[in-house]
Scaffold this motif. Structure first.
Motif, PDB file in Angstrom:
ATOM      1  N   SER A   7       0.854  -1.204   0.000  1.00 53.37           N
ATOM      2  CA  SER A   7       0.000   0.000   0.000  1.00 53.37           C
ATOM      3  C   SER A   7       0.886   1.249   0.000  1.00 53.37           C
ATOM      4  O   SER A   7       1.878   1.320   0.739  1.00 53.37           O
ATOM      5  CB  SER A   7      -0.893  -0.009   1.249  1.00 53.37           C
ATOM      6  OG  SER A   7      -1.705   1.136   1.281  1.00 53.37           O
ATOM      7  N   PRO A   8       0.596   2.225  -0.843  1.00 54.79           N
ATOM      8  CA  PRO A   8      -0.574   2.361  -1.746  1.00 54.79           C
ATOM      9  C   PRO A   8      -0.374   1.668  -3.086  1.00 54.79           C
ATOM     10  O   PRO A   8      -1.323   1.448  -3.808  1.00 54.79           O
ATOM     11  CB  PRO A   8      -0.682   3.868  -1.910  1.00 54.79           C
ATOM     12  CG  PRO A   8       0.721   4.352  -1.815  1.00 54.79           C
ATOM     13  CD  PRO A   8       1.403   3.486  -0.789  1.00 54.79           C
ATOM     14  N   CYS A   9       0.887   1.330  -3.416  1.00 58.23           N
ATOM     15  CA  CYS A   9       1.142   0.654  -4.697  1.00 58.23           C
ATOM     16  C   CYS A   9       2.428  -0.158  -4.577  1.00 58.23           C
ATOM     17  O   CYS A   9       3.255   0.079  -3.710  1.00 58.23           O
ATOM     18  CB  CYS A   9       1.240   1.674  -5.832  1.00 58.23           C
ATOM     19  SG  CYS A   9       2.617   2.848  -5.644  1.00 58.23           S
ATOM     20  N   GLY A  10       2.564  -1.080  -5.475  1.00 54.82           N
ATOM     21  CA  GLY A  10       3.782  -1.877  -5.482  1.00 54.82           C
ATOM     22  C   GLY A  10       3.541  -3.316  -5.059  1.00 54.82           C
ATOM     23  O   GLY A  10       2.442  -3.718  -4.683  1.00 54.82           O
ATOM     24  N   THR A  11       4.625  -4.094  -5.102  1.00 56.40           N
ATOM     25  CA  THR A  11       4.595  -5.531  -4.780  1.00 56.40           C
ATOM     26  C   THR A  11       5.876  -5.903  -4.035  1.00 56.40           C
ATOM     27  O   THR A  11       6.943  -5.344  -4.312  1.00 56.40           O
ATOM     28  CB  THR A  11       4.490  -6.375  -6.065  1.00 56.40           C
ATOM     29  OG1 THR A  11       3.332  -5.974  -6.803  1.00 56.40           O
ATOM     30  CG2 THR A  11       4.385  -7.861  -5.751  1.00 56.40           C
ATOM     31  N   ILE A  12       5.734  -6.838  -3.129  1.00 55.22           N
ATOM     32  CA  ILE A  12       6.917  -7.405  -2.460  1.00 55.22           C
ATOM     33  C   ILE A  12       6.934  -8.907  -2.691  1.00 55.22           C
ATOM     34  O   ILE A  12       5.908  -9.583  -2.581  1.00 55.22           O
ATOM     35  CB  ILE A  12       6.936  -7.081  -0.949  1.00 55.22           C
ATOM     36  CG1 ILE A  12       8.208  -7.675  -0.322  1.00 55.22           C
ATOM     37  CG2 ILE A  12       5.696  -7.609  -0.243  1.00 55.22           C
ATOM     38  CD1 ILE A  12       8.430  -7.248   1.123  1.00 55.22           C
TER      39      ILE A  12
END
Length: 586
Positions: free
Chosen positions: A568-573
């Motif tokens: 949050s608010p954007c992205g990936t892990i």
């Protein structure tokens, strides 16, 4: 125990008429109405027996203390009859004196050695007097046998091959030595022989005291015989434990007087009938025999080259070994080492077969595991290389935003990558060195430290031109803490490198609008955490692709955890963590 079993399995033998037992049983005690039996009745019994003219009489009853009435009468009978043998016990702790009225040559000891399992398998014929080492003491059985054979013109002599034993008419009695048959470090003082029981439900004629006193016995039954007089009742506790006779009326026991009768019978049968006494080979012969049966299953294993055939052959060999031991014991009286032979057969046959089966199974499993790894690694190399090139070309072909020359270039690149992968796999099969080919075409030697490999994977993957999302990157962060290579195998290092490459490739394929990517490997509190973060569009599909499945499998192999989720608010892990193993952990 195996010796006892083979003795029980021998054919039934006929009754030995040379030995007669006069057994004082419970009915005799009830008839006389006194116990112990008074000396008056014993004297009357011996006087009656003398009328039947036996060659020898063994009185297997302790008479060191008179039992009145009749004490003087019995003493007179014992003094006046030279063919009556009384008994004594000479070995501690239960010494018992013989009747004083008997001469020394008219006394035999009845001490019986027993084995560690409380069974009696030996008989002591003579031994030095514990109170006077210059004097030999003779057993009851030997005294009676000597009198009987002397009457037949057969003299007792010293053994020729073994001066520590005796022989009758050139037949030596086999002496139990320090290591004899199944015995190891047994007491070989004096002359002991191994019991060769007469295998029969009724090996001897048995009459009772009242039969003799009432004159109900045929005179021919006792004439020129050895007569043993003793207790055959449970009141005296005179019972001998054995497992070598079948169908015993007493469970696992025979009366003491019967035990002496078996010894007398076996010596007479050997001297007069040619029935073999039990003997064994020397140490060299036994060791050679055991070695032969030890090498046999090894030879069988080499010839059969099959686990089940080997087990079957060893089982047949074990049966043949037991049969050979049985025949040798029955026909020639030789006690060969069957049990050690069976043990080495089991260890070298079944044990080695089981070990060979385990090794064969282990080899097959390793082959399967190696093939699975090869397939997996090949797929990964293709997935991160040629398939990405193919996916890039198909995407633009569908969008029709690429020229023919560019599309042709992509397919030429695809052809080149596939050929390079083929050459790489050929070289990898021919070399023992562990290596990894990345989708970019870079080949890494896995014997390098892990953090160096991760830097190479990171740099090489982000330089690829076939991932359009990499073109929008503004910030690239990388940091990989070093760890000791002893915590990871080559396969583990390969898996970790492929995980990082897959995670970065996913950023290049799916993270639209990404401007920042961070790859890190952090070591803390005995844990290592490898992660890739981006600020792209996040996860748009919940379907589990091949890369995610392989990452979960890798986490299981490392006994760690894998997670891939939106930020949050954007992205990936995309993160892989595992606990570093210590040297003392297994």
């Amino acid at each position: 125990m195996l010796l006892d079993t083979m003795l029980r399995l021998r054919p039934v033998e006929k009754l030995d008429e040379r030995v007669v037992i006069v057994g004082i049983d419970e009915k005799d005690i009830a008839w006389i109405k006194q116990y112990p039996i008074p000396d008056e009745k014993i004297a009357e019994l011996l006087t009656k027996l003398e009328t039947y003219k036996p060659l020898a009489i063994g009185l297997d009853i302790f008479k060191n203390v008179p039992v009145e009435p009749g004490g003087e009468q019995l003493a007179h009978i014992l003094r006046s009859n030279s063919n009556i043998i009384g008994i004594e016990k000479i070995l501690p702790p239960a010494e018992t004196s013989p009747p004083q009225s008997l001469r020394p040559e008219g006394v035999g000891f009845v001490d019986l050695p027993n084995d560690e399992d409380s069974k009696n398998r030996r008989y002591l014929l003579y031994t030095p007097n514990p109170k006077n080492i210059n004097e030999d003491k003779y057993s009851l059985a030997l005294r009676l046998v000597t009198k009987y054979l002397n009457a037949k013109g057969i003299e007792l002599q010293t053994g020729k091959n073994d001066p520590n034993t005796i022989n009758f008419r050139g037949i030596e009695l086999p002496r139990i030595t320090h290591n004899f048959g199944g015995y190891v470090r047994v007491d070989d003082g004096g002359l002991s022989i191994l019991m060769n029981f007469r295998n029969s439900e009724q090996p001897f004629n048995v009459v009772s005291l009242r039969d003799i006193l009432n004159g109900q016995v045929d005179a021919e039954l006792l004439r020129d015989r050895i007569v043993l007089v003793g207790n055959r009742n449970l009141s005296t506790g005179d019972a001998i434990y054995t497992s070598a006779l079948p169908g015993l009326k007493l469970s696992g026991q025979i009366y003491g007087i019967d035990y002496h009768a078996h010894v007398i019978s076996q010596i007479l049968s050997t001297v007069m009938d040619g029935r073999p006494m039990l003997h064994s080979w020397g140490d060299i012969g036994e060791y050679t025999w055991i070695l032969i049966w030890g090498f046999l299953p090894i030879t069988i294993g080499r010839l059969t080259q099959s686990v089940w055939k080997n087990i079957l052959s060893v089982s047949v060999a074990g049966f043949c070994l037991f049969s050979c031991g049985y025949i040798m014991l029955w026909v020639w009286g030789v006690w060969i080492p069957v049990t050690p032979g069976l043990l080495v057969l089991a260890v070298n046959g079944v044990g080695l077969s089981a070990f060979a089966f385990y090794q064969h199974d282990k080899f097959l499993r390793s082959q399967i595991h190696e093939r699975q790894n090869t397939i997996q690694n090949t797929f990964t190399v293709i997935h991160n290389g040629p398939l990405q090139t193919l996916a890039y070309g198909l995407k633009h072909l569908r969008a029709k935003d690429i020229s023919y020359e560019q599309l042709l270039g992509q397919f030429e690149k695809l052809d080149r990558e596939i050929r390079e992968i083929g050459e790489f796999l050929k070289l990898e099969a021919l070399t023992t060195e562990e290596s990894l080919r990345l989708g970019s075409g870079l080949i890494l030697e896995l014997n390098r430290p892990l953090h160096d490999l991760l830097y190479e994977v990171y740099s090489s993957t982000l330089e690829r031109k076939d991932f359009e999302n990499f073109k929008t990157l503004k910030v690239k962060i990388r940091n990989f803490d070093p760890i000791d290579d002893k915590y990871l195998s080559m396969e583990d290092k390969r898996g970790v490198c492929l995980f990082l490459e897959e995670a970065l490739c996913n950023v290049g394929k799916h993270a639209q609008g990404v401007k920042r990517v961070e790859a890190s490997g952090v070591c803390s509190l005995n844990n290592y955490k490898l992660s890739v973060k981006d600020n792209g569009s996040g996860i748009t599909s919940k379907l589990e692709n091949k890369g995610t499945k392989h990452s979960k499998i890798l986490a299981q192999q490392l006994r760690g955890e894998f997670r891939r989720e939106s930020l949050s608010p954007c992205g990936t892990i995309c993160e892989l963590s595992w606990k570093l193993k210590r040297e003392f952990e297994f």
